[in-house]
Design a protein around this motif. Structure first.
Motif: not given
Length: 192
Positions: A75-85
């Motif tokens: 979340v802090r880095l704004g990684c959409e894929w990582c948040i989703d996964f």
């Protein structure tokens, strides 16, 4: 859309197709970061082995503590894929994904335990640029989780920093692991 198109199964080679089959069986689809990384098969295999080993070795912390710290980093880095996964991984682990909506208010939200708050705050401090970890913070984490747990937490947060920064740089967006009808991942890992 990704900045680099993933390698198709037809172009992935024998080892790549085996890796894709394993990933699809485990997650329902081939994760986009894997498909993109297959442009460099050696790094793709290295990354996959590393991920499996890190997952198997990380058993000291409660799963909710580890997963929330990793999620917060994404979340802090704004990684959409990582948040989703990450949302999907928490759902598959039987964790409460509804509380992820309150992750920005973790310090005051009653949905988080004191241990989870410590881990999330540490993820914030590690993910900041420059890193803002203090001696007092580390001492408190060691007192609560022990040295082994604190090292595990540090490693997992650092690993997510690498994942999130790589995925963001490559333009890898969410893949539908956590969203309604788009979620193709079964509740039981490994089930097709």
């Amino acid at each position: 859309m990704t900045r680099v198109v993933g390698v198709s199964a037809g172009r992935a080679g024998v080892v790549g197709r085996l890796v894709y089959r394993f990933a699809a069986k485990r997650f329902g689809v081939v994760p986009e970061p894997l498909a993109v990384m297959m442009h460099h098969r050696g790094l793709a295999v290295t990354g996959g082995v590393h991920e499996l080993m890190a997952e198997r070795a990380s058993k000291t912390l409660p799963k909710s503590v580890r997963e929330l710290a990793v999620y917060r980093t994404a979340v802090r880095l704004g990684c959409e894929w990582c948040i989703d996964f990450g949302t999907m991984l928490q759902r598959l682990s039987g964790l409460d994904v509804d509380r992820l909506r309150e992750i920005d208010d973790y310090a005051t939200s009653p949905k988080y335990t004191d241990k989870e708050r410590l881990a999330i705050a540490y993820a914030d401090a590690m993910t900041a640029t420059p890193v803002q970890v203090t001696d007092e913070q580390v001492a408190e984490l060691v007192a609560v989780f022990g040295e082994r747990g604190m090292v595990e937490l540090t490693y997992q947060i650092a690993l997510e920093n690498m994942r999130a920064r790589t995925n963001s740089a490559l333009g890898i967006a969410e893949q539908g692991f956590s969203s309604g009808d788009a979620c193709r991942v079964p509740l039981t890992p490994g089930r097709e």
